[in-house]
Design an enzyme around this catalytic site. Structure first.
Site, mmCIF file in Angstrom:
data_model
loop_
_atom_site.group_PDB
_atom_site.id
_atom_site.type_symbol
_atom_site.label_atom_id
_atom_site.label_comp_id
_atom_site.label_asym_id
_atom_site.label_seq_id
_atom_site.Cartn_x
_atom_site.Cartn_y
_atom_site.Cartn_z
ATOM 1 N N GLU A 1 -35.510 -23.438 35.752
ATOM 2 C CA GLU A 1 -35.866 -24.680 35.056
ATOM 3 C C GLU A 1 -37.233 -25.146 35.549
ATOM 4 O O GLU A 1 -37.453 -25.279 36.754
ATOM 5 C CB GLU A 1 -34.817 -25.759 35.316
ATOM 6 C CG GLU A 1 -35.196 -27.165 34.868
ATOM 7 C CD GLU A 1 -35.609 -27.243 33.407
ATOM 8 O OE1 GLU A 1 -36.682 -27.828 33.132
ATOM 9 O OE2 GLU A 1 -34.874 -26.722 32.544
ATOM 10 N N GLY B 1 -30.638 -30.564 33.092
ATOM 11 C CA GLY B 1 -30.065 -31.449 32.083
ATOM 12 C C GLY B 1 -30.827 -31.488 30.785
ATOM 13 O O GLY B 1 -30.310 -31.974 29.775
ATOM 14 N N GLY B 2 -32.079 -31.020 30.799
ATOM 15 C CA GLY B 2 -32.849 -30.961 29.562
ATOM 16 C C GLY B 2 -33.173 -32.326 28.978
ATOM 17 O O GLY B 2 -33.095 -33.360 29.648
ATOM 18 N N THR B 3 -33.481 -32.321 27.697
ATOM 19 C CA THR B 3 -33.891 -33.545 27.009
ATOM 20 C C THR B 3 -32.800 -34.597 27.024
ATOM 21 O O THR B 3 -33.064 -35.778 27.285
ATOM 22 C CB THR B 3 -34.288 -33.227 25.558
ATOM 23 O OG1 THR B 3 -35.404 -32.332 25.557
ATOM 24 C CG2 THR B 3 -34.672 -34.499 24.810
ATOM 25 N N CYS B 4 -31.576 -34.203 26.763
ATOM 26 C CA CYS B 4 -30.485 -35.183 26.645
ATOM 27 C C CYS B 4 -30.376 -36.056 27.887
ATOM 28 O O CYS B 4 -30.342 -37.274 27.798
ATOM 29 C CB CYS B 4 -29.164 -34.459 26.380
ATOM 30 S SG CYS B 4 -27.738 -35.576 26.318
ATOM 31 N N HIS C 1 -4.242 -50.392 11.256
ATOM 32 C CA HIS C 1 -4.900 -51.627 10.836
ATOM 33 C C HIS C 1 -4.973 -52.561 12.039
ATOM 34 O O HIS C 1 -4.027 -52.654 12.816
ATOM 35 C CB HIS C 1 -4.101 -52.296 9.710
ATOM 36 C CG HIS C 1 -4.625 -53.659 9.355
ATOM 37 N ND1 HIS C 1 -5.710 -53.848 8.543
ATOM 38 C CD2 HIS C 1 -4.202 -54.898 9.739
ATOM 39 C CE1 HIS C 1 -5.938 -55.142 8.420
ATOM 40 N NE2 HIS C 1 -5.039 -55.802 9.142
#
Length: 453
Positions: free
Chosen positions: A33, A38-41, A436
Protein backbone atom coordinates in the site's frame (compact mmCIF):
# COMPACT_ATOMS: atom_id res chain seq x y z
CA UNK A 1 14.23 -11.45 -4.69
CA UNK A 2 11.51 -12.27 -2.14
CA UNK A 3 8.95 -14.92 -3.11
CA UNK A 4 5.31 -15.05 -2.03
CA UNK A 5 2.28 -17.14 -2.90
CA UNK A 6 0.40 -13.95 -3.75
CA UNK A 7 0.98 -10.21 -3.96
CA UNK A 8 -1.84 -7.72 -3.40
CA UNK A 9 -1.19 -4.16 -4.59
CA UNK A 10 -3.53 -1.69 -2.91
CA UNK A 11 -5.30 -1.93 0.43
CA UNK A 12 -8.81 -0.77 -0.38
CA UNK A 13 -12.02 -2.70 0.26
CA UNK A 14 -11.12 -5.80 -1.76
CA UNK A 15 -7.39 -6.46 -1.45
CA UNK A 16 -6.95 -6.70 2.33
CA UNK A 17 -9.84 -9.11 2.80
CA UNK A 18 -8.66 -11.31 -0.05
CA UNK A 19 -5.15 -11.26 1.42
CA UNK A 20 -6.55 -12.32 4.79
CA UNK A 21 -8.49 -15.20 3.23
CA UNK A 22 -5.38 -16.42 1.42
CA UNK A 23 -3.37 -16.26 4.66
CA UNK A 24 -6.10 -18.35 6.33
CA UNK A 25 -5.47 -20.94 3.62
CA UNK A 26 -1.81 -21.08 4.61
CA UNK A 27 -0.46 -18.84 1.87
CA UNK A 28 2.38 -16.36 2.24
CA UNK A 29 1.04 -12.97 1.10
CA UNK A 30 2.54 -9.51 0.56
CA UNK A 31 0.12 -6.58 0.82
CA UNK A 32 1.57 -3.39 -0.69
CA UNK A 33 0.00 0.00 0.00
CA UNK A 34 1.50 3.30 -1.05
CA UNK A 35 -0.30 5.39 1.60
CA UNK A 36 -2.99 4.24 4.06
CA UNK A 37 -4.71 0.93 4.73
CA UNK A 38 -8.44 1.01 4.01
CA UNK A 39 -8.38 2.84 0.70
CA UNK A 40 -10.74 5.64 -0.23
CA UNK A 41 -13.66 4.45 1.88
CA UNK A 42 -11.83 4.55 5.19
CA UNK A 43 -9.55 7.52 4.54
CA UNK A 44 -11.29 9.92 2.17
CA UNK A 45 -14.67 8.50 1.23
CA UNK A 46 -17.59 6.78 2.91
CA UNK A 47 -16.50 6.84 6.54
CA UNK A 48 -15.28 10.43 6.97
CA UNK A 49 -17.83 11.94 4.59
CA UNK A 50 -20.83 10.18 6.12
CA UNK A 51 -19.55 11.26 9.53
CA UNK A 52 -19.59 14.83 8.22
CA UNK A 53 -23.08 14.27 6.80
CA UNK A 54 -24.22 13.19 10.28
CA UNK A 55 -22.81 16.37 11.83
CA UNK A 56 -24.51 18.46 9.15
CA UNK A 57 -27.83 16.72 9.78
CA UNK A 58 -27.50 17.35 13.52
CA UNK A 59 -27.10 21.06 12.75
CA UNK A 60 -30.11 20.98 10.42
CA UNK A 61 -32.33 19.25 12.97
CA UNK A 62 -31.24 21.62 15.75
CA UNK A 63 -31.87 24.63 13.52
CA UNK A 64 -35.40 23.41 12.80
CA UNK A 65 -36.19 22.22 16.30
CA UNK A 66 -39.00 24.73 16.83
CA UNK A 67 -41.09 22.92 14.20
CA UNK A 68 -41.11 19.93 16.56
CA UNK A 69 -41.74 21.99 19.65
CA UNK A 70 -38.09 21.96 20.71
CA UNK A 71 -36.81 25.48 21.28
CA UNK A 72 -33.08 25.97 21.70
CA UNK A 73 -31.67 29.21 23.13
CA UNK A 74 -29.53 31.36 20.87
CA UNK A 75 -28.04 30.72 17.45
CA UNK A 76 -26.86 27.29 16.36
CA UNK A 77 -23.07 27.50 16.23
CA UNK A 78 -20.88 25.09 14.25
CA UNK A 79 -17.43 24.22 15.58
CA UNK A 80 -15.67 22.99 12.42
CA UNK A 81 -12.61 21.88 14.36
CA UNK A 82 -14.78 19.47 16.36
CA UNK A 83 -16.60 18.40 13.20
CA UNK A 84 -13.32 17.61 11.48
CA UNK A 85 -11.86 15.87 14.55
CA UNK A 86 -14.90 13.62 14.81
CA UNK A 87 -14.53 12.51 11.19
CA UNK A 88 -10.80 11.98 11.64
CA UNK A 89 -11.43 9.82 14.71
CA UNK A 90 -13.76 7.56 12.75
CA UNK A 91 -11.13 7.19 10.02
CA UNK A 92 -8.27 6.51 12.41
CA UNK A 93 -10.24 3.93 14.38
CA UNK A 94 -10.94 2.01 11.18
CA UNK A 95 -7.41 2.36 9.84
CA UNK A 96 -5.81 1.34 13.13
CA UNK A 97 -8.17 -1.62 13.33
CA UNK A 98 -6.80 -2.87 10.01
CA UNK A 99 -3.22 -2.28 11.15
CA UNK A 100 -3.80 -4.30 14.32
CA UNK A 101 -5.61 -7.07 12.45
CA UNK A 102 -2.76 -7.59 9.98
CA UNK A 103 -0.07 -7.29 12.65
CA UNK A 104 -1.44 -10.39 14.33
CA UNK A 105 -1.66 -12.42 11.14
CA UNK A 106 1.11 -14.95 10.46
CA UNK A 107 1.90 -15.18 6.77
CA UNK A 108 1.00 -11.54 6.05
CA UNK A 109 3.69 -9.01 5.13
CA UNK A 110 2.47 -5.41 4.87
CA UNK A 111 4.75 -3.15 2.82
CA UNK A 112 4.25 0.61 2.51
CA UNK A 113 5.50 1.90 -0.82
CA UNK A 114 4.83 2.36 -4.53
CA UNK A 115 4.78 -0.93 -6.43
CA UNK A 116 5.60 -1.23 -10.14
CA UNK A 117 5.65 -4.25 -12.40
CA UNK A 118 8.97 -5.50 -13.70
CA UNK A 119 7.31 -8.41 -15.55
CA UNK A 120 4.04 -10.38 -15.19
CA UNK A 121 5.22 -12.18 -12.03
CA UNK A 122 7.52 -9.56 -10.50
CA UNK A 123 7.06 -6.15 -8.86
CA UNK A 124 9.52 -3.73 -7.32
CA UNK A 125 8.85 -1.64 -4.23
CA UNK A 126 11.22 0.45 -2.10
CA UNK A 127 14.20 -0.92 -4.04
CA UNK A 128 13.24 -4.54 -3.38
CA UNK A 129 11.98 -7.11 -5.87
CA UNK A 130 9.02 -9.37 -5.05
CA UNK A 131 7.65 -12.26 -7.07
CA UNK A 132 4.47 -14.36 -6.89
CA UNK A 133 2.41 -16.57 -9.23
CA UNK A 134 -0.72 -14.54 -8.35
CA UNK A 135 -0.91 -10.75 -8.31
CA UNK A 136 -4.07 -8.80 -7.43
CA UNK A 137 -4.52 -5.10 -8.21
CA UNK A 138 -6.77 -3.06 -5.91
CA UNK A 139 -5.32 0.39 -6.53
CA UNK A 140 -8.50 2.49 -6.52
CA UNK A 141 -9.09 5.86 -8.16
CA UNK A 142 -8.54 9.57 -7.62
CA UNK A 143 -10.25 12.85 -8.45
CA UNK A 144 -10.23 14.09 -12.04
CA UNK A 145 -9.21 17.72 -12.47
CA UNK A 146 -10.61 19.01 -15.78
CA UNK A 147 -8.72 21.45 -17.97
CA UNK A 148 -10.70 24.56 -17.10
CA UNK A 149 -9.44 28.08 -17.59
CA UNK A 150 -7.52 29.29 -14.52
CA UNK A 151 -7.94 26.06 -12.54
CA UNK A 152 -4.19 25.74 -12.00
CA UNK A 153 -4.01 29.30 -10.69
CA UNK A 154 -6.29 28.72 -7.70
CA UNK A 155 -6.17 26.60 -4.54
CA UNK A 156 -9.04 24.25 -5.30
CA UNK A 157 -10.37 21.46 -3.09
CA UNK A 158 -11.07 17.83 -4.00
CA UNK A 159 -13.20 15.28 -2.18
CA UNK A 160 -9.99 14.18 -0.41
CA UNK A 161 -8.73 17.57 0.72
CA UNK A 162 -12.08 19.11 1.70
CA UNK A 163 -12.57 16.65 4.56
CA UNK A 164 -9.57 18.23 6.29
CA UNK A 165 -11.09 21.71 6.40
CA UNK A 166 -11.49 22.95 9.96
CA UNK A 167 -12.94 26.34 9.04
CA UNK A 168 -16.26 27.17 7.42
CA UNK A 169 -16.13 28.51 3.84
CA UNK A 170 -17.91 31.79 3.28
CA UNK A 171 -19.15 30.60 -0.10
CA UNK A 172 -18.39 27.15 -1.52
CA UNK A 173 -18.61 26.73 -5.29
CA UNK A 174 -19.04 23.06 -6.22
CA UNK A 175 -17.95 22.22 -9.76
CA UNK A 176 -19.90 19.12 -10.77
CA UNK A 177 -23.46 18.13 -9.99
CA UNK A 178 -23.04 14.42 -9.43
CA UNK A 179 -23.09 12.33 -6.26
CA UNK A 180 -19.93 13.50 -4.47
CA UNK A 181 -20.53 17.17 -5.26
CA UNK A 182 -24.17 17.06 -4.17
CA UNK A 183 -23.35 15.49 -0.80
CA UNK A 184 -20.74 18.14 0.00
CA UNK A 185 -23.00 20.92 -1.27
CA UNK A 186 -25.83 20.09 1.13
CA UNK A 187 -23.42 19.30 3.95
CA UNK A 188 -21.69 22.68 3.82
CA UNK A 189 -24.93 24.55 3.34
CA UNK A 190 -26.16 22.97 6.57
CA UNK A 191 -22.94 23.97 8.30
CA UNK A 192 -23.81 27.55 7.32
CA UNK A 193 -21.88 28.32 4.13
CA UNK A 194 -23.37 29.85 1.01
CA UNK A 195 -23.23 27.15 -1.67
CA UNK A 196 -23.45 27.17 -5.46
CA UNK A 197 -23.44 24.08 -7.70
CA UNK A 198 -22.13 24.48 -11.24
CA UNK A 199 -22.93 21.60 -13.59
CA UNK A 200 -22.05 21.42 -17.27
CA UNK A 201 -24.92 19.05 -18.10
CA UNK A 202 -28.64 19.90 -18.21
CA UNK A 203 -29.47 18.00 -14.99
CA UNK A 204 -28.00 17.13 -11.63
CA UNK A 205 -27.22 13.44 -11.07
CA UNK A 206 -27.47 12.79 -14.79
CA UNK A 207 -27.39 8.99 -14.36
CA UNK A 208 -30.90 9.18 -12.90
CA UNK A 209 -34.27 9.60 -14.60
CA UNK A 210 -35.33 13.21 -15.13
CA UNK A 211 -38.01 13.07 -12.44
CA UNK A 212 -35.47 11.91 -9.86
CA UNK A 213 -32.93 14.55 -10.97
CA UNK A 214 -35.58 17.27 -10.74
CA UNK A 215 -36.64 16.15 -7.27
CA UNK A 216 -33.02 16.17 -6.09
CA UNK A 217 -32.65 19.74 -7.36
CA UNK A 218 -35.85 20.74 -5.55
CA UNK A 219 -34.51 19.33 -2.27
CA UNK A 220 -31.27 21.27 -2.57
CA UNK A 221 -32.90 24.52 -3.69
CA UNK A 222 -35.30 24.31 -0.74
CA UNK A 223 -32.28 24.61 1.55
CA UNK A 224 -30.97 27.71 -0.22
CA UNK A 225 -28.42 26.15 -2.57
CA UNK A 226 -27.95 27.92 -5.92
CA UNK A 227 -27.89 25.54 -8.88
CA UNK A 228 -26.47 26.42 -12.29
CA UNK A 229 -26.97 23.66 -14.87
CA UNK A 230 -26.03 23.80 -18.52
CA UNK A 231 -22.97 25.83 -17.53
CA UNK A 232 -20.19 26.28 -20.09
CA UNK A 233 -17.00 28.33 -20.38
CA UNK A 234 -16.22 27.74 -16.70
CA UNK A 235 -13.23 29.83 -15.63
CA UNK A 236 -11.50 30.80 -12.38
CA UNK A 237 -9.62 33.90 -11.29
CA UNK A 238 -8.22 34.89 -7.93
CA UNK A 239 -9.95 37.79 -6.23
CA UNK A 240 -9.10 39.95 -3.25
CA UNK A 241 -11.08 37.76 -0.87
CA UNK A 242 -11.32 34.42 -2.68
CA UNK A 243 -12.02 33.05 -6.14
CA UNK A 244 -14.27 34.35 -8.90
CA UNK A 245 -16.02 31.60 -10.85
CA UNK A 246 -17.35 32.66 -14.25
CA UNK A 247 -19.61 30.70 -16.57
CA UNK A 248 -21.45 31.69 -19.74
CA UNK A 249 -24.42 32.78 -17.62
CA UNK A 250 -23.25 33.53 -14.08
CA UNK A 251 -20.48 35.00 -11.94
CA UNK A 252 -19.96 33.60 -8.44
CA UNK A 253 -17.86 35.23 -5.74
CA UNK A 254 -16.57 32.16 -3.89
CA UNK A 255 -14.18 31.71 -1.01
CA UNK A 256 -13.55 28.03 -1.81
CA UNK A 257 -13.93 25.84 -4.89
CA UNK A 258 -14.55 22.08 -4.78
CA UNK A 259 -13.76 20.19 -7.98
CA UNK A 260 -16.10 17.19 -8.09
CA UNK A 261 -16.15 16.20 -11.75
CA UNK A 262 -15.45 12.48 -11.48
CA UNK A 263 -12.62 10.08 -10.75
CA UNK A 264 -10.02 8.15 -12.71
CA UNK A 265 -8.22 4.88 -11.90
CA UNK A 266 -4.77 4.85 -10.33
CA UNK A 267 -3.31 2.71 -13.09
CA UNK A 268 -1.00 5.10 -14.92
CA UNK A 269 2.07 4.53 -12.75
CA UNK A 270 2.03 0.75 -12.10
CA UNK A 271 4.20 -0.27 -15.04
CA UNK A 272 1.32 -2.22 -16.54
CA UNK A 273 3.08 -2.24 -19.92
CA UNK A 274 5.91 -4.28 -18.43
CA UNK A 275 3.37 -6.90 -17.39
CA UNK A 276 1.37 -6.71 -20.62
CA UNK A 277 -1.85 -5.79 -18.81
CA UNK A 278 -4.43 -4.09 -21.05
CA UNK A 279 -6.45 -1.02 -20.02
CA UNK A 280 -9.29 0.75 -21.82
CA UNK A 281 -9.13 4.31 -23.14
CA UNK A 282 -10.01 5.69 -19.69
CA UNK A 283 -7.26 3.74 -17.91
CA UNK A 284 -9.50 1.07 -16.37
CA UNK A 285 -7.95 -2.38 -16.32
CA UNK A 286 -9.81 -4.75 -18.63
CA UNK A 287 -11.08 -7.85 -16.81
CA UNK A 288 -13.29 -10.82 -17.65
CA UNK A 289 -16.39 -11.97 -15.80
CA UNK A 290 -14.21 -13.46 -13.06
CA UNK A 291 -12.01 -10.36 -12.66
CA UNK A 292 -8.99 -11.84 -14.44
CA UNK A 293 -6.96 -9.55 -16.70
CA UNK A 294 -5.63 -10.58 -20.09
CA UNK A 295 -2.43 -11.78 -18.36
CA UNK A 296 -2.54 -15.16 -16.66
CA UNK A 297 -2.12 -14.81 -12.90
CA UNK A 298 -3.11 -11.13 -12.63
CA UNK A 299 -6.52 -9.95 -11.43
CA UNK A 300 -7.96 -6.43 -10.91
CA UNK A 301 -10.46 -5.64 -8.15
CA UNK A 302 -12.39 -2.55 -7.12
CA UNK A 303 -12.53 0.89 -8.68
CA UNK A 304 -9.60 0.29 -11.05
CA UNK A 305 -11.50 -2.28 -13.16
CA UNK A 306 -14.43 -0.05 -14.10
CA UNK A 307 -17.11 -2.43 -12.83
CA UNK A 308 -18.43 -0.26 -10.01
CA UNK A 309 -16.94 2.66 -8.11
CA UNK A 310 -18.47 1.76 -4.76
CA UNK A 311 -17.20 0.21 -1.54
CA UNK A 312 -19.80 -2.55 -1.74
CA UNK A 313 -18.95 -3.48 -5.33
CA UNK A 314 -15.25 -3.54 -4.42
CA UNK A 315 -15.99 -5.83 -1.50
CA UNK A 316 -18.12 -7.99 -3.79
CA UNK A 317 -15.11 -8.25 -6.13
CA UNK A 318 -13.23 -9.75 -3.17
CA UNK A 319 -16.08 -12.19 -2.58
CA UNK A 320 -16.10 -13.24 -6.25
CA UNK A 321 -12.33 -13.72 -6.38
CA UNK A 322 -12.20 -15.59 -3.08
CA UNK A 323 -15.10 -17.86 -3.98
CA UNK A 324 -13.60 -18.76 -7.36
CA UNK A 325 -9.94 -19.10 -6.35
CA UNK A 326 -10.24 -20.47 -2.83
CA UNK A 327 -13.63 -22.16 -2.53
CA UNK A 328 -14.02 -23.88 -5.91
CA UNK A 329 -17.04 -21.76 -6.82
CA UNK A 330 -17.87 -20.05 -10.13
CA UNK A 331 -19.13 -16.57 -9.39
CA UNK A 332 -19.36 -13.83 -12.00
CA UNK A 333 -19.41 -10.05 -12.04
CA UNK A 334 -22.30 -10.13 -14.53
CA UNK A 335 -24.51 -11.74 -11.87
CA UNK A 336 -24.28 -8.62 -9.73
CA UNK A 337 -27.35 -6.37 -9.61
CA UNK A 338 -26.00 -2.86 -9.18
CA UNK A 339 -27.35 -0.83 -6.29
CA UNK A 340 -26.12 2.39 -4.72
CA UNK A 341 -27.17 5.45 -2.75
CA UNK A 342 -26.84 9.21 -2.88
CA UNK A 343 -26.35 10.49 0.66
CA UNK A 344 -28.06 13.81 0.54
CA UNK A 345 -30.92 14.21 3.00
CA UNK A 346 -33.34 12.69 2.24
CA UNK A 347 -31.18 9.99 0.64
CA UNK A 348 -31.70 8.26 -2.67
CA UNK A 349 -31.59 4.47 -2.76
CA UNK A 350 -31.24 2.98 -6.25
CA UNK A 351 -31.18 -0.53 -7.70
CA UNK A 352 -31.24 -1.99 -11.19
CA UNK A 353 -32.51 -0.19 -14.27
CA UNK A 354 -33.75 3.36 -14.56
CA UNK A 355 -36.93 4.01 -16.52
CA UNK A 356 -34.78 5.25 -19.42
CA UNK A 357 -32.77 2.04 -19.46
CA UNK A 358 -35.86 -0.16 -19.19
CA UNK A 359 -37.55 1.60 -22.11
CA UNK A 360 -34.37 1.34 -24.19
CA UNK A 361 -34.24 -2.43 -23.55
CA UNK A 362 -37.38 -2.97 -25.63
CA UNK A 363 -39.26 -4.68 -22.83
CA UNK A 364 -42.92 -4.10 -22.06
CA UNK A 365 -42.64 -2.28 -18.77
CA UNK A 366 -44.82 -1.25 -15.85
CA UNK A 367 -44.17 1.77 -13.64
CA UNK A 368 -45.50 2.95 -10.31
CA UNK A 369 -44.68 6.07 -8.30
CA UNK A 370 -45.83 7.25 -4.89
CA UNK A 371 -44.99 10.53 -3.12
CA UNK A 372 -43.36 10.35 0.29
CA UNK A 373 -46.11 12.66 1.52
CA UNK A 374 -48.34 9.55 1.54
CA UNK A 375 -46.00 7.62 3.83
CA UNK A 376 -46.99 7.63 7.49
CA UNK A 377 -43.42 7.52 8.81
CA UNK A 378 -42.48 10.50 6.63
CA UNK A 379 -45.39 12.56 7.92
CA UNK A 380 -44.67 11.64 11.54
CA UNK A 381 -41.08 12.74 11.11
CA UNK A 382 -42.05 15.85 9.15
CA UNK A 383 -39.83 14.74 6.25
CA UNK A 384 -42.09 14.31 3.23
CA UNK A 385 -39.78 15.33 0.38
CA UNK A 386 -39.22 12.90 -2.47
CA UNK A 387 -41.01 9.88 -3.89
CA UNK A 388 -40.79 6.15 -4.58
CA UNK A 389 -40.59 4.65 -8.05
CA UNK A 390 -40.48 1.05 -9.26
CA UNK A 391 -40.18 -0.44 -12.76
CA UNK A 392 -41.21 -4.01 -13.60
CA UNK A 393 -41.31 -6.31 -16.63
CA UNK A 394 -44.95 -6.68 -17.69
CA UNK A 395 -44.36 -10.20 -19.06
CA UNK A 396 -42.04 -11.87 -16.53
CA UNK A 397 -43.41 -9.90 -13.53
CA UNK A 398 -39.81 -9.39 -12.35
CA UNK A 399 -38.77 -6.08 -10.83
CA UNK A 400 -36.30 -4.33 -13.13
CA UNK A 401 -35.34 -1.41 -10.94
CA UNK A 402 -36.40 1.04 -8.28
CA UNK A 403 -35.55 4.44 -6.86
CA UNK A 404 -36.54 5.65 -3.40
CA UNK A 405 -35.76 9.32 -2.80
CA UNK A 406 -37.01 9.99 0.68
CA UNK A 407 -36.57 9.44 4.37
CA UNK A 408 -34.59 6.20 4.95
CA UNK A 409 -34.57 5.51 1.22
CA UNK A 410 -31.05 4.06 1.44
CA UNK A 411 -32.33 1.39 3.86
CA UNK A 412 -35.79 0.79 2.39
CA UNK A 413 -34.33 -0.02 -1.03
CA UNK A 414 -32.83 -3.22 0.39
CA UNK A 415 -36.22 -4.90 0.43
CA UNK A 416 -36.30 -4.52 -3.35
CA UNK A 417 -32.60 -5.37 -3.74
CA UNK A 418 -33.20 -8.65 -1.91
CA UNK A 419 -36.29 -9.44 -3.97
CA UNK A 420 -34.44 -8.81 -7.23
CA UNK A 421 -31.48 -10.97 -6.18
CA UNK A 422 -33.84 -13.75 -5.15
CA UNK A 423 -35.75 -13.52 -8.42
CA UNK A 424 -39.00 -12.79 -6.58
CA UNK A 425 -41.83 -11.53 -8.79
CA UNK A 426 -43.60 -8.35 -7.80
CA UNK A 427 -46.97 -10.09 -7.16
CA UNK A 428 -45.27 -12.29 -4.53
CA UNK A 429 -43.63 -9.29 -2.85
CA UNK A 430 -46.90 -7.37 -3.07
CA UNK A 431 -48.53 -9.81 -0.66
CA UNK A 432 -45.93 -9.46 2.07
CA UNK A 433 -47.17 -7.95 5.35
CA UNK A 434 -44.72 -5.22 6.41
CA UNK A 435 -44.53 -3.55 9.80
CA UNK A 436 -46.49 -0.35 10.49
CA UNK A 437 -45.51 2.45 10.76
CA UNK A 438 -42.43 2.21 8.52
CA UNK A 439 -41.37 3.52 5.15
CA UNK A 440 -41.09 -0.05 3.86
CA UNK A 441 -44.79 -0.70 4.45
CA UNK A 442 -45.55 1.31 1.31
CA UNK A 443 -43.65 -1.10 -0.97
CA UNK A 444 -46.60 -3.53 -1.41
CA UNK A 445 -48.88 -0.56 -2.14
CA UNK A 446 -46.33 0.82 -4.60
CA UNK A 447 -46.18 -2.55 -6.37
CA UNK A 448 -49.96 -2.82 -6.39
CA UNK A 449 -50.17 0.39 -8.42
CA UNK A 450 -47.89 -0.85 -11.23
CA UNK A 451 -49.35 -0.02 -14.62
CA UNK A 452 -48.10 -0.77 -18.10
CA UNK A 453 -46.80 2.28 -19.97
Amino acid sequence: MKSFDAIVIGAGQAGPFLAARMVEKGMKVALIERKFLGGTCVNAGCMPTKTLVASARAAHVARNGAVYGVNLPGEIAIDMKVVRARAETVTMNARNGLIGWFAGMDGMTVIYGHARFEDPKTVSVNGETLTAPRIFLNVGARAVIPELSGVNDIDYLTSTSIIHLDTLPRHLAVIGGSYIGLEFAQMYRRFGAEVSIIEHGPKLASREDDDISDAIADVLRSEGIDIHTGASDIAFTKSSDGITVDTDSARIDASHVLIATGRKPNTDDLGLDAAGVITDKHGYITVDDRLATNVDGIWALGDCNGHGAFTHTSYNDFEIAAANLLDGDDRKVSSRILAYALYIDPPLGRVGMTEKQARASGRKIMISTRPMSRVGRANERGETKGFMKVIADAETKKILGAAILGIEGDEVIHGIIDAMNAGTTYPALQWSVPIHPTVSELIPTLLGDLKQV
